[in-house]
Design a protein around this motif. Structure first.
Motif, PDB file in Angstrom:
ATOM      1  N   ILE A  27       0.852  -1.198   0.000  1.00 23.66           N
ATOM      2  CA  ILE A  27       0.000   0.000   0.000  1.00 23.66           C
ATOM      3  C   ILE A  27       0.885   1.245   0.000  1.00 23.66           C
ATOM      4  O   ILE A  27       2.065   1.170   0.374  1.00 23.66           O
ATOM      5  N   TYR A  32      -2.687   6.332   4.131  1.00 22.25           N
ATOM      6  CA  TYR A  32      -3.586   5.575   5.000  1.00 22.25           C
ATOM      7  C   TYR A  32      -3.579   6.101   6.424  1.00 22.25           C
ATOM      8  O   TYR A  32      -2.528   6.442   6.985  1.00 22.25           O
ATOM      9  N   ASN A  33      -4.768   6.160   6.999  1.00 19.14           N
ATOM     10  CA  ASN A  33      -4.917   6.331   8.434  1.00 19.14           C
ATOM     11  C   ASN A  33      -4.773   4.959   9.070  1.00 19.14           C
ATOM     12  O   ASN A  33      -5.355   3.974   8.573  1.00 19.14           O
ATOM     13  N   MET A  34      -4.011   4.901  10.151  1.00 20.20           N
ATOM     14  CA  MET A  34      -3.713   3.613  10.770  1.00 20.20           C
ATOM     15  C   MET A  34      -4.357   3.515  12.151  1.00 20.20           C
ATOM     16  O   MET A  34      -4.479   4.530  12.873  1.00 20.20           O
ATOM     17  N   ARG A  53      -2.902  10.072   8.629  1.00 17.41           N
ATOM     18  CA  ARG A  53      -1.776  10.250   7.709  1.00 17.41           C
ATOM     19  C   ARG A  53      -0.981  11.498   8.058  1.00 17.41           C
ATOM     20  O   ARG A  53       0.204  11.604   7.685  1.00 17.41           O
ATOM     21  N   ALA A  97      -5.474  -0.583   8.473  1.00 19.21           N
ATOM     22  CA  ALA A  97      -5.114   0.486   7.548  1.00 19.21           C
ATOM     23  C   ALA A  97      -6.366   0.880   6.771  1.00 19.21           C
ATOM     24  O   ALA A  97      -6.988   0.026   6.134  1.00 19.21           O
ATOM     25  N   ARG A  98      -6.731   2.146   6.834  1.00 18.81           N
ATOM     26  CA  ARG A  98      -7.919   2.634   6.137  1.00 18.81           C
ATOM     27  C   ARG A  98      -7.511   3.822   5.270  1.00 18.81           C
ATOM     28  O   ARG A  98      -6.933   4.795   5.757  1.00 18.81           O
ATOM     29  N   HIS A  99      -7.834   3.746   3.993  1.00 17.32           N
ATOM     30  CA  HIS A  99      -7.441   4.791   3.053  1.00 17.32           C
ATOM     31  C   HIS A  99      -8.051   6.125   3.477  1.00 17.32           C
ATOM     32  O   HIS A  99      -9.232   6.198   3.832  1.00 17.32           O
ATOM     33  N   SER A 100      -7.266   7.177   3.429  1.00 17.89           N
ATOM     34  CA  SER A 100      -7.709   8.477   3.923  1.00 17.89           C
ATOM     35  C   SER A 100      -8.716   9.159   3.002  1.00 17.89           C
ATOM     36  O   SER A 100      -9.455  10.037   3.433  1.00 17.89           O
ATOM     37  N   ASP A 106      -9.844  -0.922   3.094  1.00 16.54           N
ATOM     38  CA  ASP A 106      -9.631  -1.190   4.514  1.00 16.54           C
ATOM     39  C   ASP A 106      -8.938  -2.540   4.645  1.00 16.54           C
ATOM     40  O   ASP A 106      -9.416  -3.530   4.089  1.00 16.54           O
TER      41      ASP A 106
END
Length: 118
Positions: A27, A32-34, A53, A97-100, A106
């Protein structure tokens, strides 16, 4: 292929410390927001801490002042420093991990167990 690989879990006495790591691959980590989640036996998975991020952090009330989340965008790794551990912190800890921009994208790690016991 996306992989989130957690490490650092184990057995620790009450009052002790552990540092969890989650290494991401496949990725664009900086997008990504973690997050760190945990699931204790017989309980639902709950959010522990997040780092965006932009490195903005947030914590569950139960861990504020004891846990610290951080990220290294060079090493593509997110960390969870856990201090003053309590028996109620015993759980399997999962990295997320979620895409910002597209939060429906996800990913989850396989989890690492943490046991706090004397």
């Amino acid at each position: 292929q996306v992989q989130l690989v957690e490490s650092g879990g184990g057995l620790v006495q009450p009052g002790g410390s552990l540092r969890l790591s989650c290494a991401a691959s496949g990725i664009t980590f900086s997008m990504y927001n973690m997050g760190w989640y945990r699931q204790a036996p017989g309980k639902q998975r709950e959010l522990v801490a997040t780092v965006t991020r932009y490195s903005t952090t947030d914590y569950a009330d139960s861990v504020k002042g004891r846990f610290t989340v951080s990220r290294d965008n060079i090493k593509n790794t997110v960390y969870l420093q856990m201090d003053s551990l309590k028996p109620e912190d015993t759980a399997v800890y999962y990295c997320n991990a979620r895409h910002s921009v597209y939060p429906q994208i996800d990913y989850w790690g396989q989890g690492t167990p943490v046991t706090v016991s004397s």
